[in-house]
Design an enzyme around this catalytic site. Structure first.
Site, PDB file in Angstrom:
ATOM      1  N   LEU A 222     -21.697  -0.194  -2.959  1.00 47.72           N
ATOM      2  CA  LEU A 222     -22.801  -0.416  -2.026  1.00 47.72           C
ATOM      3  C   LEU A 222     -23.045   0.777  -1.094  1.00 47.72           C
ATOM      4  CD1 LEU A 222     -22.189  -4.186  -1.316  1.00 47.72           C
ATOM      5  CD2 LEU A 222     -24.236  -3.194  -2.367  1.00 47.72           C
TER       6      LEU A 222
ATOM      7  N   PHE B 145     -15.925  -1.543  -3.258  1.00 42.73           N
ATOM      8  CA  PHE B 145     -15.256  -0.336  -3.759  1.00 42.73           C
ATOM      9  C   PHE B 145     -16.211   0.848  -3.836  1.00 42.73           C
ATOM     10  CE2 PHE B 145     -11.567  -2.495  -6.287  1.00 42.73           C
ATOM     11  CZ  PHE B 145     -10.973  -2.857  -5.086  1.00 42.73           C
ATOM     12  N   GLY B 146     -17.123   0.929  -2.873  1.00 48.74           N
ATOM     13  CA  GLY B 146     -18.055   2.051  -2.808  1.00 48.74           C
ATOM     14  C   GLY B 146     -19.350   1.852  -3.553  1.00 48.74           C
TER      15      GLY B 146
ATOM     16  N   GLY C 156     -24.181   3.326  -2.815  1.00 51.56           N
ATOM     17  CA  GLY C 156     -25.190   3.883  -3.714  1.00 51.56           C
ATOM     18  C   GLY C 156     -24.729   5.115  -4.472  1.00 51.56           C
TER      19      GLY C 156
ATOM     20  N   TYR D  72       0.818  -1.216   0.000  1.00 55.10           N
ATOM     21  CA  TYR D  72       0.000   0.000   0.000  1.00 55.10           C
ATOM     22  C   TYR D  72       0.846   1.258   0.000  1.00 55.10           C
ATOM     23  CZ  TYR D  72      -3.789  -3.134   1.522  1.00 55.10           C
ATOM     24  OH  TYR D  72      -4.715  -4.131   1.618  1.00 55.10           O
TER      25      TYR D  72
END
Length: 343
Positions: free
Chosen positions: A239, A236-237, A241, A53
């Site tokens: 969910l 990755f975002g 919305g 990372y």
């Protein structure tokens, strides 16, 4: 905050684990420190990182996340209050700037000592293999395709033997795997039965859009006492919305289109259906999605990540949310109609 114990250890961890892969690229050092301070204040004591990372992986930012955690540990002097998990990369083309080998004693020695130096600590609580050496299905690949020309040979015993050396030296306390299959997990378990160092955890992607580990892995986890650390619980975002109407300017998938595995047509269809369930029950889609993951009996601690404090607050808040039986049933109906659209 709720707590549990890392499998096969006496290490107490929060049911929410703070992911950190955006620190050093999307987030600055100060922002990383602010997230750490906020999470600790909310009762989170478990932090996940990796030598790879920040993500996407580049030679310029490699190790930046561990360094940010290290400067925070030095400044706050809270090492004994937190549980740090990190990972060693496996052999893949996109990490040749880190190293090109596999899980040998030499590679472990290089990786562990560099991580300890960046983290400014004497030990890592949970040390994980970021992905398998062998050819298998991970990183968005659903089905396994056998390669007759593969030159990998079974080295599970050797890996565990090498890691035991670092445990005896006090440099690592427990071990885990990531992006691993039922075959791989079971092989590690078999070696533990024969007396080797037992893995404590598996860190795999798991969410409303990707429940494939319920099929072949969850029984192993529960019967063999291996913990499960789901990552990407929000796809990755997807969910949250936020992608249902338009592509937000600074969102992760907008900035890095290579992470679009959760953005196919069936994923959007399922996300819309889950969003309707959340709205009908007065919940945010984000918290419902996280609460569902946390409700699974094989889940030990859910890895959440955020690029700002508003997101982080909402994600951590899901730790105390319990979903009703009717919500679970509605979720299951959507899953039955559209199972695993983004595995």
């Amino acid at each position: 905050m709720r707590y549990t114990t890392l499998s096969n250890t006496k290490i107490k961890i929060s049911k929410i684990c703070l992911g950190s892969m955006t620190w050093g690229q999307q987030n600055t050092e100060d922002e990383g420190h602010t997230q750490l301070d906020f999470a600790i204040d909310q009762g989170v004591n478990f932090i996940d990182t990796a030598e790879l990372y920040s993500v996407p992986a580049t030679s310029e930012t490699q190790g930046s996340t561990e360094r940010i955690i290290g400067t925070w540990l030095k400044k706050r002097k809270k090492r004994e209050d937190v549980v740090i998990a990190s990972k060693i990369v496996g052999p893949r083309d996109f990490v040749k700037h880190i190293r090109t080998g596999g899980f040998t004693k030499t590679e472990f020695d290089d990786a562990i000592h560099k991580s300890l130096q960046r983290l400014q600590t004497d030990y890592i609580d949970l040390y994980q293999l970021h992905w398998p050496e062998r050819n298998t299905n991970f990183f968005g690949v659903l089905g396994y395709e056998h390669d007759e020309e593969e030159r990998w040979s079974d080295n599970f015993n050797e890996i565990l033997h090498n890691l035991e050396v670092f445990k005896k030296e006090g440099k690592i306390r427990s071990i885990g795997v990531s992006n691993e299959t039922p075959y791989g997990v079971m092989r590690y378990v078999e070696e533990a039965r024969a007396g080797k160092f037992k893995i404590s955890t598996v860190q795999n992607p798991y969410s409303l859009l990707n429940r494939k580990d319920e099929i072949g892995l969850s029984e192993i986890l529960l019967r063999e006492d291996v913990g499960y650390l789901p990552y990407s619980p929000l796809g990755f975002g997807q969910l949250t919305g936020k992608y249902l109407e338009e592509m937000p300017k600074d969102a992760r998938v907008t900035l890095f289109p290579q992470f679009s595995r959760y953005h196919n047509e069936r994923s959007f269809e399922a996300t819309r259906a889950y969003n309707e369930i959340a709205k009908a029950n007065g919940l945010s889609l984000t918290q419902m999605a996280l609460a569902f993951v946390q409700s699974q009996p094989f889940v030990t601690s859910t890895i959440i990540g955020a690029t700002n404090l508003q997101q982080l607050k909402e994600n951590i808040g899901s730790a105390t949310l319990s979903l009703s039986e009717s919500i679970i049933e509605a979720i299951q109906e959507v899953h039955n109609d559209n199972p695993n659209p983004a595995p």
